[in-house]
Design an enzyme around this catalytic site. Structure first.
Site, short mmCIF file in Angstrom:
data_model
loop_
_atom_site.label_atom_id
_atom_site.label_comp_id
_atom_site.label_asym_id
_atom_site.label_seq_id
_atom_site.Cartn_x
_atom_site.Cartn_y
_atom_site.Cartn_z
N HIS A 51 0.83 -1.21 0.00
CA HIS A 51 0.00 0.00 0.00
C HIS A 51 0.86 1.25 0.00
CE1 HIS A 51 1.06 -0.45 4.26
NE2 HIS A 51 0.94 0.88 4.31
N ASP A 53 1.38 5.29 1.32
CA ASP A 53 1.06 6.34 2.28
C ASP A 53 1.06 7.65 1.51
OD1 ASP A 53 1.20 4.39 4.23
OD2 ASP A 53 3.03 5.16 5.16
N HIS A 57 -1.16 11.14 5.55
CA HIS A 57 -0.97 10.16 6.62
C HIS A 57 -0.34 10.80 7.86
CE1 HIS A 57 -0.65 6.36 8.52
NE2 HIS A 57 0.58 6.03 8.14
N HIS A 164 8.55 9.27 8.53
CA HIS A 164 7.27 9.58 7.89
C HIS A 164 7.05 11.09 7.81
CE1 HIS A 164 6.11 5.31 8.28
NE2 HIS A 164 5.13 5.59 7.43
N GLU A 176 4.79 0.62 1.11
CA GLU A 176 5.19 -0.33 2.14
C GLU A 176 4.71 -1.74 1.77
OE1 GLU A 176 5.22 2.81 5.88
OE2 GLU A 176 3.32 1.85 5.33
#
Length: 216
Positions: A51, A53, A57, A164, A176
């Site tokens: 998936h 981000d 996020h 992040h 990821e």
């Protein structure tokens, strides 16, 4: 042309970051019970399986999935084999050593792909990207970065999440749970298409690396 699927299966008993929140599949209609077709209903998080981000996020006013330009997700990509004997984290020195040479899409292969990604339960001893590694990627002009476990974050940073914050804060897209076990270090053509979940901070994405086509 060779197409490498680097997506992991989405299934009920799969690796997931949050315990007790693994995907659930329920049957809505079954042919065996007289229905004209098979229909299932899935309950899953936006960070399930392989998936992305989106910046939202970790950045309150960051872009959500549907606002991201598709040209970030399709194009030449560099796979860097960052596997080390001591499972060292991906830091600024490792990014510099990789000699990215202007690559804007970078996928880091580590021991995660063979040691951890195939297991059903989360393990804390994974390889991720340190804060200075994230900054080095931003400084190098990288716009898309992937790792091969449930989070791109280095494990000892999973309280403040600096990697992040640095990546999302600079508009870098994160992928990821990329399965890079069978992928060699080198140049590929990336096609990563996240589900267009309006307003979402993340989305599952079927992702492939292609060999045998010209990468410009």
């Amino acid at each position: 042309m060779i197409i490498h699927d680097i997506s992991i299966n989405i299934e009920e008993d799969m690796i997931y970051w949050w315990e007790g929140k693994k995907p659930e599949m329920r049957s809505v209609f079954k042919i065996s019970e007289g229905a004209p077709s098979e229909v299932t209903r899935w309950l899953l998080g936006s960070h399930t399986g392989t998936h992305i981000d989106a910046p939202r996020h970790f950045i309150e006013d960051g872009d959500t999935v549907e606002k991201l330009p598709l040209d970030i997700f399709v194009g030449p990509a560099r796979v860097v084999d960052a596997t080390t004997a001591d499972d060292a984290q991906i830091d600024a020195a490792m990014v510099e050593k990789a000699n990215l040479n202007g690559a804007t899409r970078v996928l880091f292969k580590t021991s995660n792909s063979t040691k951890l990604l195939t297991q059903k339960d989360y393990k804390p001893d994974f390889v991720g990207i340190t804060a200075d590694g994230a900054q080095a990627l931003v400084d190098a002009g990288v716009k898309f970065v992937a790792t091969d476990y449930v989070t791109v974050e280095a494990p000892d940073q999973c309280k403040e999440w600096p990697t992040h914050h640095i990546l999302c804060g600079n508009g870098v897209i994160i992928l990821e749970n990329a399965d890079l076990a069978k992928i060699e270090d080198g140049e590929y053509f990336l096609c990563c298409l996240p589900i267009k979940l309006k307003g979402s901070e993340g989305a599952p994405a079927r992702t492939v690396l292609i060999e045998g086509i010209e990468c410009k």
